[in-house]
Design an enzyme around this catalytic site. Sequence first.
Site, PDB file in Angstrom:
ATOM      1  N   ARG A  89       0.304   6.590   7.616  1.00 29.05           N
ATOM      2  CA  ARG A  89       0.682   6.428   6.017  1.00 29.05           C
ATOM      3  C   ARG A  89       0.786   7.671   5.368  1.00 29.05           C
ATOM      4  O   ARG A  89       0.887   8.742   4.540  1.00 29.05           O
ATOM      5  CB  ARG A  89      -0.198   5.082   5.289  1.00 29.05           C
ATOM      6  CG  ARG A  89       0.647   3.970   5.532  1.00 29.05           C
ATOM      7  CD  ARG A  89      -0.022   2.931   4.228  1.00 29.05           C
ATOM      8  NE  ARG A  89      -0.427   1.501   5.605  1.00 29.05           N
ATOM      9  CZ  ARG A  89       0.884   0.731   4.619  1.00 29.05           C
ATOM     10  NH1 ARG A  89       1.913   1.089   4.025  1.00 29.05           N
ATOM     11  NH2 ARG A  89       1.092  -0.549   5.158  1.00 29.05           N
ATOM     12  N   PHE A  95      14.004   4.287  10.934  1.00 32.48           N
ATOM     13  CA  PHE A  95      12.168   4.055  10.469  1.00 32.48           C
ATOM     14  C   PHE A  95      11.944   4.960  10.510  1.00 32.48           C
ATOM     15  O   PHE A  95      11.302   5.710  11.704  1.00 32.48           O
ATOM     16  CB  PHE A  95      12.099   2.675  11.812  1.00 32.48           C
ATOM     17  CG  PHE A  95      10.958   1.915  11.240  1.00 32.48           C
ATOM     18  CD1 PHE A  95      11.395   0.308   9.845  1.00 32.48           C
ATOM     19  CD2 PHE A  95       9.681   2.251  11.100  1.00 32.48           C
ATOM     20  CE1 PHE A  95      10.131   0.027   9.478  1.00 32.48           C
ATOM     21  CE2 PHE A  95       8.440   1.048  10.587  1.00 32.48           C
ATOM     22  CZ  PHE A  95       9.074   0.391   9.482  1.00 32.48           C
ATOM     23  N   GLU A 119       7.910   3.251  -6.664  1.00 36.50           N
ATOM     24  CA  GLU A 119       8.659   3.235  -5.206  1.00 36.50           C
ATOM     25  C   GLU A 119       8.589   3.976  -4.337  1.00 36.50           C
ATOM     26  O   GLU A 119       8.981   4.943  -4.621  1.00 36.50           O
ATOM     27  CB  GLU A 119       9.940   1.681  -4.788  1.00 36.50           C
ATOM     28  CG  GLU A 119       9.785   0.303  -5.221  1.00 36.50           C
ATOM     29  CD  GLU A 119       8.974  -0.453  -3.956  1.00 36.50           C
ATOM     30  OE1 GLU A 119       8.543   0.737  -3.029  1.00 36.50           O
ATOM     31  OE2 GLU A 119      10.012  -1.192  -3.438  1.00 36.50           O
ATOM     32  N   ASP A 120       8.377   3.217  -2.649  1.00 35.89           N
ATOM     33  CA  ASP A 120       8.099   4.904  -1.817  1.00 35.89           C
ATOM     34  C   ASP A 120      10.118   4.429  -1.380  1.00 35.89           C
ATOM     35  O   ASP A 120      10.409   5.611  -1.015  1.00 35.89           O
ATOM     36  CB  ASP A 120       7.349   3.894  -0.322  1.00 35.89           C
ATOM     37  CG  ASP A 120       6.871   2.826   0.000  1.00 35.89           C
ATOM     38  OD1 ASP A 120       8.104   1.656  -0.773  1.00 35.89           O
ATOM     39  OD2 ASP A 120       6.831   1.550   0.444  1.00 35.89           O
ATOM     40  N   LYS A 166      17.523   3.922   1.715  1.00 30.66           N
ATOM     41  CA  LYS A 166      18.841   3.777   3.067  1.00 30.66           C
ATOM     42  C   LYS A 166      19.749   3.086   1.880  1.00 30.66           C
ATOM     43  O   LYS A 166      19.507   1.614   1.390  1.00 30.66           O
ATOM     44  CB  LYS A 166      17.314   2.523   3.270  1.00 30.66           C
ATOM     45  CG  LYS A 166      16.375   3.485   4.381  1.00 30.66           C
ATOM     46  CD  LYS A 166      15.987   2.437   5.314  1.00 30.66           C
ATOM     47  CE  LYS A 166      14.906   3.147   5.819  1.00 30.66           C
ATOM     48  NZ  LYS A 166      14.567   2.134   6.442  1.00 30.66           N
ATOM     49  N   ASP A 177      14.601  -0.235   0.858  1.00 30.89           N
ATOM     50  CA  ASP A 177      15.662  -0.787   1.825  1.00 30.89           C
ATOM     51  C   ASP A 177      17.044  -1.791   1.568  1.00 30.89           C
ATOM     52  O   ASP A 177      18.375  -1.477   1.449  1.00 30.89           O
ATOM     53  CB  ASP A 177      14.094  -1.046   2.904  1.00 30.89           C
ATOM     54  CG  ASP A 177      15.343  -1.271   4.988  1.00 30.89           C
ATOM     55  OD1 ASP A 177      16.931  -0.801   4.665  1.00 30.89           O
ATOM     56  OD2 ASP A 177      14.721  -1.733   5.991  1.00 30.89           O
ATOM     57  N   LYS A 189       0.656  -0.792   0.160  1.00 24.46           N
ATOM     58  CA  LYS A 189       0.535   0.186  -0.112  1.00 24.46           C
ATOM     59  C   LYS A 189       0.490   1.240   0.115  1.00 24.46           C
ATOM     60  O   LYS A 189       0.366   2.248  -0.724  1.00 24.46           O
ATOM     61  CB  LYS A 189      -1.173   0.061   1.704  1.00 24.46           C
ATOM     62  CG  LYS A 189      -1.238  -1.164   1.450  1.00 24.46           C
ATOM     63  CD  LYS A 189      -2.394  -1.180   2.358  1.00 24.46           C
ATOM     64  CE  LYS A 189      -2.601  -2.682   2.913  1.00 24.46           C
ATOM     65  NZ  LYS A 189      -2.815  -2.822   4.898  1.00 24.46           N
ATOM     66  N   GLY A 190       2.492   0.915  -0.225  1.00 25.93           N
ATOM     67  CA  GLY A 190       2.826   2.113   0.605  1.00 25.93           C
ATOM     68  C   GLY A 190       3.152   3.306  -0.738  1.00 25.93           C
ATOM     69  O   GLY A 190       3.482   3.935  -0.340  1.00 25.93           O
TER      70      GLY A 190
HETATM   71  P1  IMP Z   1      13.039  -4.702   1.570  1.00 28.11           P
HETATM   72  O1  IMP Z   1      12.760  -5.599   0.574  1.00 28.11           O
HETATM   73  O2  IMP Z   1      13.908  -4.111   3.043  1.00 28.11           O
HETATM   74  O3  IMP Z   1      13.895  -3.075   0.432  1.00 28.11           O
HETATM   75  O4  IMP Z   1      12.266  -3.339   1.656  1.00 28.11           O
HETATM   76  C1  IMP Z   1      10.946  -3.306   0.918  1.00 28.11           C
HETATM   77  C2  IMP Z   1       9.738  -2.722   2.051  1.00 28.11           C
HETATM   78  O5  IMP Z   1       9.758  -2.650   3.884  1.00 28.11           O
HETATM   79  C3  IMP Z   1       9.277  -1.038   1.416  1.00 28.11           C
HETATM   80  O6  IMP Z   1       8.876  -1.244   0.125  1.00 28.11           O
HETATM   81  C4  IMP Z   1       8.402  -1.013   2.973  1.00 28.11           C
HETATM   82  O7  IMP Z   1       7.273  -1.191   3.077  1.00 28.11           O
HETATM   83  C5  IMP Z   1       9.055  -1.209   4.175  1.00 28.11           C
HETATM   84  N1  IMP Z   1      10.129  -0.468   4.552  1.00 28.11           N
HETATM   85  C6  IMP Z   1      11.647   0.127   5.326  1.00 28.11           C
HETATM   86  N2  IMP Z   1      12.115   0.609   5.013  1.00 28.11           N
HETATM   87  C7  IMP Z   1      11.433   1.358   5.636  1.00 28.11           C
HETATM   88  C8  IMP Z   1      11.150   2.312   6.703  1.00 28.11           C
HETATM   89  O8  IMP Z   1      11.874   2.490   7.023  1.00 28.11           O
HETATM   90  N3  IMP Z   1       9.188   2.517   7.192  1.00 28.11           N
HETATM   91  C9  IMP Z   1       8.527   1.588   6.697  1.00 28.11           C
HETATM   92  N4  IMP Z   1       8.370   1.181   5.922  1.00 28.11           N
HETATM   93  C10 IMP Z   1       9.781   0.444   5.675  1.00 28.11           C
HETATM   94 MG    MG Z   2       6.890  -0.486  -0.885  1.00 29.80          MG
END
Ligand code: IMP
Ligand code: MG
Length: 187
Positions: free
Chosen positions: A169, A156, A103-104, A135, A107, A47-48
């Site tokens: 959100r 976070f 993408e939002d 990140k 990470d 949903k992000g």
């Molecule tokens: P990744 O697969 O580790 O890159 O994470 C992707 C998803 O993790 C993002 O699309 C977010 O939904 C969630 N995410 C990562 N870091 C944060 C944060 O700091 N706050 C909230 N959601 C996060």
């Molecule tokens: Mg996302």
Amino acid sequence: MHPLIKEVLLTKEKIDLRTSEVAKEVTEHYLKEGVEDEPIVLVGFLKGCVPFMGKFLENFNLNCQTEYMLISSYGSGTKSSGKPEILLDLRIPIENRHILIVEDIIDTGITLDFMVNYFKMQNPKSIKIITMLDKSKSHKVDIKADWKCFDVGNEFLVGMGLDVNERFRNLPYIGVVDVEKLATWKW
Ligand code: IMP
Ligand code: MG
């Protein structure tokens, strides 16, 4: 401000300005590639993606269509489970289409890497990535956004679609979560 948010990292004004700058760069890229007569397929992960997709769309005037998928990769906590799962897939074929992932936040990069590989198997003409936040020091796989609005540290974050426990959100800014308070927080 909510007591769980200890700092505003990025104001709405900053996000607005930067999003419009980056949207211009993305537009120029596609104009240069000469793809303006085929709708570009913008893909957001629910949903992000919703608030950033909205902001990006306001500033993106090329022929495009918007599609959404639901991917799970996080539980209710603040650490990635590292196992993305497609809960809602695309309903259109993407063979020979130009895909722009909106993408939002990146990470570990695991979600995006998984999704890019999933799309590649379907032979799109191109795959590009724009992310609101990156990140970049937390990446665990080799993935790079083509465009990013902001580089952030490993705190976070919430707001602009990012949640903790499905909350926040709707914040129009990016805030830093007080993880110490969060640990004992009663919702
Ligand atoms: P990744 O697969 O580790 O890159 O994470 C992707 C998803 O993790 C993002 O699309 C977010 O939904 C969630 N995410 C990562 N870091 C944060 C944060 O700091 N706050 C909230 N959601 C996060
Ligand atoms: Mg996302």
